[in-house]
Design a protein around this motif. Structure first.
Motif, PDB file in Angstrom:
ATOM      1  N   ARG A  32       0.792  -1.159   0.024  1.00 33.16           N
ATOM      2  CA  ARG A  32       0.043  -0.179  -0.031  1.00 33.16           C
ATOM      3  C   ARG A  32       0.881   1.143   0.089  1.00 33.16           C
ATOM      4  O   ARG A  32       1.650   1.414   0.620  1.00 33.16           O
ATOM      5  CB  ARG A  32      -1.056   0.029   1.295  1.00 33.16           C
ATOM      6  CG  ARG A  32      -2.029   1.016   1.345  1.00 33.16           C
ATOM      7  CD  ARG A  32      -2.948   0.762   2.561  1.00 33.16           C
ATOM      8  NE  ARG A  32      -4.003  -0.234   2.441  1.00 33.16           N
ATOM      9  CZ  ARG A  32      -4.973  -0.156   1.753  1.00 33.16           C
ATOM     10  NH1 ARG A  32      -5.536   0.946   1.018  1.00 33.16           N
ATOM     11  NH2 ARG A  32      -6.028  -1.149   1.512  1.00 33.16           N
ATOM     12  N   GLY A  33       0.594   2.247  -0.667  1.00 38.19           N
ATOM     13  CA  GLY A  33       1.137   3.478  -0.777  1.00 38.19           C
ATOM     14  C   GLY A  33       2.584   3.445  -1.630  1.00 38.19           C
ATOM     15  O   GLY A  33       2.995   4.717  -1.812  1.00 38.19           O
ATOM     16  N   GLU A 158      -7.862   3.325  -4.927  1.00 38.29           N
ATOM     17  CA  GLU A 158      -7.173   2.963  -4.214  1.00 38.29           C
ATOM     18  C   GLU A 158      -5.482   2.465  -4.793  1.00 38.29           C
ATOM     19  O   GLU A 158      -4.812   2.664  -4.305  1.00 38.29           O
ATOM     20  CB  GLU A 158      -7.330   1.801  -3.086  1.00 38.29           C
ATOM     21  CG  GLU A 158      -8.529   2.527  -2.168  1.00 38.29           C
ATOM     22  CD  GLU A 158      -9.368   1.335  -1.769  1.00 38.29           C
ATOM     23  OE1 GLU A 158      -8.734   0.508  -0.974  1.00 38.29           O
ATOM     24  OE2 GLU A 158     -10.657   1.414  -1.660  1.00 38.29           O
ATOM     25  N   LYS A 185       0.676   9.993  -5.773  1.00 37.23           N
ATOM     26  CA  LYS A 185       1.265   8.941  -5.008  1.00 37.23           C
ATOM     27  C   LYS A 185       1.368   9.620  -3.475  1.00 37.23           C
ATOM     28  O   LYS A 185       1.382   9.223  -2.358  1.00 37.23           O
ATOM     29  CB  LYS A 185       2.669   8.615  -5.463  1.00 37.23           C
ATOM     30  CG  LYS A 185       3.497   7.437  -4.673  1.00 37.23           C
ATOM     31  CD  LYS A 185       4.403   7.172  -5.144  1.00 37.23           C
ATOM     32  CE  LYS A 185       5.577   7.465  -3.849  1.00 37.23           C
ATOM     33  NZ  LYS A 185       6.778   6.946  -3.760  1.00 37.23           N
ATOM     34  N   GLN A 186       1.709  10.883  -3.457  1.00 34.14           N
ATOM     35  CA  GLN A 186       1.807  11.695  -2.341  1.00 34.14           C
ATOM     36  C   GLN A 186       0.373  11.620  -1.608  1.00 34.14           C
ATOM     37  O   GLN A 186       0.396  11.658  -0.250  1.00 34.14           O
ATOM     38  CB  GLN A 186       2.112  13.235  -2.657  1.00 34.14           C
ATOM     39  CG  GLN A 186       3.502  13.452  -3.159  1.00 34.14           C
ATOM     40  CD  GLN A 186       4.478  13.045  -2.116  1.00 34.14           C
ATOM     41  OE1 GLN A 186       5.020  11.714  -2.351  1.00 34.14           O
ATOM     42  NE2 GLN A 186       4.924  13.815  -1.265  1.00 34.14           N
ATOM     43  N   SER A 187      -0.632  11.624  -2.391  1.00 36.21           N
ATOM     44  CA  SER A 187      -2.110  11.497  -1.675  1.00 36.21           C
ATOM     45  C   SER A 187      -2.579  10.163  -1.177  1.00 36.21           C
ATOM     46  O   SER A 187      -3.398  10.036  -0.674  1.00 36.21           O
ATOM     47  CB  SER A 187      -2.832  12.223  -2.666  1.00 36.21           C
ATOM     48  OG  SER A 187      -3.254  11.432  -3.631  1.00 36.21           O
ATOM     49  N   GLY A 188      -1.533   9.213  -1.150  1.00 32.26           N
ATOM     50  CA  GLY A 188      -1.902   7.819  -0.747  1.00 32.26           C
ATOM     51  C   GLY A 188      -2.257   7.035  -1.695  1.00 32.26           C
ATOM     52  O   GLY A 188      -2.552   5.805  -1.254  1.00 32.26           O
TER      53      GLY A 188
ATOM     54  N   MET B   1       3.199   3.168   7.305  1.00 28.79           N
ATOM     55  CA  MET B   1       2.598   4.251   6.280  1.00 28.79           C
ATOM     56  C   MET B   1       2.015   5.263   6.992  1.00 28.79           C
ATOM     57  O   MET B   1       1.170   5.109   7.808  1.00 28.79           O
ATOM     58  CB  MET B   1       1.642   3.288   5.518  1.00 28.79           C
ATOM     59  CG  MET B   1       1.419   3.724   3.872  1.00 28.79           C
ATOM     60  SD  MET B   1       2.743   3.193   2.906  1.00 28.79           S
ATOM     61  CE  MET B   1       3.605   4.854   2.876  1.00 28.79           C
ATOM     62  N   THR B   3       0.347   7.926   5.429  1.00 26.22           N
ATOM     63  CA  THR B   3      -0.734   8.762   4.715  1.00 26.22           C
ATOM     64  C   THR B   3      -1.794   8.175   5.021  1.00 26.22           C
ATOM     65  O   THR B   3      -1.883   6.848   5.310  1.00 26.22           O
ATOM     66  CB  THR B   3      -0.173   8.392   3.145  1.00 26.22           C
ATOM     67  OG1 THR B   3       0.033   7.043   2.960  1.00 26.22           O
ATOM     68  CG2 THR B   3       0.905   9.358   2.541  1.00 26.22           C
ATOM     69  N   ALA B   4      -2.823   8.827   4.802  1.00 20.82           N
ATOM     70  CA  ALA B   4      -4.335   8.286   5.246  1.00 20.82           C
ATOM     71  C   ALA B   4      -4.509   7.308   4.219  1.00 20.82           C
ATOM     72  O   ALA B   4      -4.355   7.395   3.073  1.00 20.82           O
ATOM     73  CB  ALA B   4      -5.298   9.544   4.887  1.00 20.82           C
ATOM     74  N   ALA B   6      -6.104   5.732   1.527  1.00 26.10           N
ATOM     75  CA  ALA B   6      -7.363   6.266   0.577  1.00 26.10           C
ATOM     76  C   ALA B   6      -8.596   5.145   0.559  1.00 26.10           C
ATOM     77  O   ALA B   6      -8.150   3.882   0.490  1.00 26.10           O
ATOM     78  CB  ALA B   6      -6.886   6.124  -0.840  1.00 26.10           C
ATOM     79  N   THR B   7      -9.602   5.588   0.325  1.00 26.79           N
ATOM     80  CA  THR B   7     -10.682   4.737   0.089  1.00 26.79           C
ATOM     81  C   THR B   7     -11.449   5.166  -1.005  1.00 26.79           C
ATOM     82  O   THR B   7     -11.863   6.359  -1.109  1.00 26.79           O
ATOM     83  CB  THR B   7     -11.779   4.706   1.334  1.00 26.79           C
ATOM     84  OG1 THR B   7     -11.902   5.928   1.964  1.00 26.79           O
ATOM     85  CG2 THR B   7     -11.296   3.585   2.381  1.00 26.79           C
ATOM     86  N   SER B   8     -11.941   4.508  -1.938  1.00 28.86           N
ATOM     87  CA  SER B   8     -12.647   4.708  -3.125  1.00 28.86           C
ATOM     88  C   SER B   8     -14.133   4.944  -2.729  1.00 28.86           C
ATOM     89  O   SER B   8     -14.691   4.377  -1.936  1.00 28.86           O
ATOM     90  CB  SER B   8     -12.147   3.470  -4.080  1.00 28.86           C
ATOM     91  OG  SER B   8     -12.993   3.735  -5.412  1.00 28.86           O
TER      92      SER B   8
END
Ligand SMILES: Nc1ncnc2c1ncn2[C@@H]1O[C@H](COP(=O)(O)OP(=O)(O)OP(=O)(O)O)[C@@H](O)[C@H]1O
Ligand SMILES: [Mg+2]
Lengths: 309, 270
Positions: A32-33, A158, A185-188, B1, B3-4, B6-8
């Motif tokens: 993830r990320g 996602e 990518k910065q925003s996750g 990690m 960063t929040a 992300a949820t779609s």
């Protein structure tokens, strides 16, 4: 669902088309990320892999989970949370730029009000605001590509799958896209990118695998791969076409020597030193160049072939 | 990690809703491009009605073959059915091949939560709406021209839509398998659609055909559609023939749709 941080997990993943195996048992973990890359030449199996991850191509063998689910069973549920930029744009060219976003967003169960607001935001993100109400057909290749990327973000994915996002674009358009992808990518958002441009892979990817002939031949961060499979510097020498094989005279000067059709590559920590030593032995190249190692060199080392032909 | 996560915002919609979203996409396209379809869908059948129904028809005495009706009245409902099949044949060829091959828009939809079968469902539903819309417009003009006998034509409209769909479904199934530039389509138009329009009972009863040709007409959707559509328009429906025609059309549609669903699935998830 066990979330060990792996958004995509493949074990001995295989894709066959009839007798022919396009993907021959690959293991992949995408966390993830991160931005994860598939680097490889034409026909390596990059797109075939992406289509399996995108749940539009059933696997022939092996295991695959995406977002913790099985593509065969939960395809629609997975696709609802993915963004996909296919190798070839498949926009509806007879609709306007904005309509492409509206229509596509609705497929993800989003309300009209939601897609309208999101479309405006994405048009801005892709710098297409001025063309919003124009038909897609006459747009430039770079604009269409940006629209395809904008469209892939309509559901706030996602995981974003980008199959050769910048192929065919001019350098300026590529840099604009890289900037946008970096911001995502910065925003996750987790990115999976295929490319046969090593500079793109170096710019964008935290980790990557090098694919060739349906197999993974190496894996790591760009710096790790270069450290493991190449030297710090490379000396490139060009000779006249009819020159007697200069390899003999260069024997033992560098860690490794590669003979390409148009030039010789000498791998060493200090390229200038090798060049000086070559001159001292009376080697007279047409031209010489010292540069840092790139993923191209890694690829050459691993497969004996150049990446872009 | 850090960063929040992300949820779609994306989610899966039910199958009916999914097909309707595909219809919505088609409608978005049609709103911009409907003008190009008016000539073939409405103007052309009206011209046929004028030239053949009123013009040529003025030379035709009402006989037993026309059910004792003026030729234009005899022709009007059949023309509705035959035009429906023509529109259906066009709409189930090039647009479908294009969505697979040239524009590849089906592949874009297939990357969303919508499934191949739902794409087909939406495509066919949209076609039915298109056929109903064009047919209704034609009927309005025909009514103004005085070529209709009564409200029975509303049933004929349903028959026309069904007949068009019965032809479109198997043709769509075929179109979904093509990798070519669509050269095969002109053969379909020339050797199937045109003869079927001319000889399968729309302009004259198939009893006028040589005896050996008649059975061929019986296997065309146009024949079943025009027979059923005329009886509906003139209020002369009778149970068994009507049921027979209806069964033929529904079965052809269902077989075609099944085959098309299989071919869509194969092509969109290979
Ligand atoms: N639908 C298909 N049917 C048969 N063979 C296929 C199909 N799709 C891909 N292949 C074959 O599988 C191999 C891998 O193709 P793939 O498109 O995955 O490669 P790639 O790494 O994406 O290459 P490129 O850089 O050219 O896009 C190729 O030899 C290709 O011809
Ligand atoms: Mg590819």
């Amino acid at each position: 669902m066990v979330d060990d941080g792996a958004l995509v997990r493949a074990r001995q993943l295989v894709k066959r088309f009839g007798e022919f195996a396009a993907v021959r048992g690959i293991d992949v973990d995408v966390r993830r990320g991160e931005a994860f890359g598939f680097l490889g030449p034409n026909g390596a199996g990059k797109s075939s892999t992406m289509r399996m991850v995108g749940c539009v191509s059933p696997r022939s063998d092996g295991e695959l989970t995406v977002l913790g689910m099985d593509p065969q069973r939960d395809g629609p549920a997975i696709r609802a949370r993915l963004g996909v930029v296919p190798q070839q744009d498949n926009l509806d060219t007879e609709l306007t730029v904005r309509q492409n976003l509206h229509v596509y967003g609705r497929f993800f169960g989003l309300s009209k009000a939601h897609v309208r607001a999101k479309a405006t935001e994405l048009l801005d993100f892709a710098q297409l605001g001025e063309r919003a109400d124009d038909e897609v057909e006459p747009l430039s290749g770079g604009m269409k590509r940006r629209l395809t990327i904008a469209r892939s973000l309509i559901n706030d994915p996602e995981l974003l799958l980008l199959d050769e996002p910048t192929t065919g674009l001019d350098p300026q358009a590529r840099h604009l896209l890289w900037d946008r992808l970096f911001r995502l990518k910065q925003s996750g958002v987790t990115l999976i990118i295929t490319t046969h441009y090593m500079d793109e892979a170096e710019q964008l990817c935290d980790r990557l695998v090098v694919m060739d002939g349906g197999r993974i031949v190496a894996e790591g961060s760009p710096a790790e791969l270069i450290g493991r499979y190449s030297t710090r510097e490379v000396l490139e020498l060009r000779f006249p076409p009819d020159a007697a094989a200069p390899e003999v005279a260069l024997e033992g000067l560098a860690d490794r020597l590669e003979v390409l059709p148009d030039r010789l590559l000498l791998y060493a920590a200090d390229g200038e030193a090798v060049l000086a030593a070559a001159h001292a032995r009376g080697v007279q190249p047409l031209s010489s160049l010292v540069r840092r190692s790139t993923l191209e060199d890694v690829f050459l080392r691993l497969t004996g072939r150049t990446l872009v032909d | 990690m850090t960063t929040a996560t992300a949820t779609s915002t994306g989610r899966v919609v039910g199958p009916v809703r999914a097909a309707l979203l595909v219809v919505e996409a088609m409608w978005t396209w049609y709103r911009r491009n409907w003008r190009a379809t008016v000539v073939s869908s409405i103007v052309q059948p009206v011209l046929f009605l004028l030239a053949l129904g009123f013009g040529f028809g003025s030379q035709v005495q009402p006989t037993e073959a026309t059910g004792g009706l003026a030729y234009v009245v005899y022709l009007a409902p059949a023309l509705l059915v035959a035009t429906s099949v023509q529109i259906a044949s066009f709409e189930s060829t090039y647009p479908i091949l294009s969505a697979f091959k040239w524009q590849q828009t089906y592949f874009a939809i297939a990357a969303s939560p919508i499934t191949p079968a739902q794409i087909l469902g939406g495509q066919l539903t949209w076609l039915a709406i298109r056929l109903a819309g064009s047919g209704a417009a034609y009927l309005l003009v025909a009514a103004v021209l005085g070529a209709l006998t009564g409200p029975g034509v509303v049933l004929t409209l349903l028959v026309a839509v069904l007949t068009g769909m019965a032809f479109a479904a198997p043709v769509a199934a075929y179109s979904a398998t093509l990798e070519s530039e669509g050269q095969q389509f002109s053969a379909i138009f020339r050797f199937i659609v045109m003869p079927m329009t001319l000889f399968a009972g729309a302009f004259f009863p198939v009893e006028q055909l040589p005896a050996w040709l008649r059975p061929i007409a019986w296997f065309t959707p146009v024949w079943h559609g025009t027979e059923l559509g005329r009886d509906a328009a003139f209020g002369t429906l009778s149970w068994w023939p009507a049921l027979g025609h209806l069964t033929f059309l529904v079965v052809l549609f269902l077989l075609g749709a099944r085959l098309a669903a299989r071919n869509f699935r194969r092509r969109l998830s290979s």
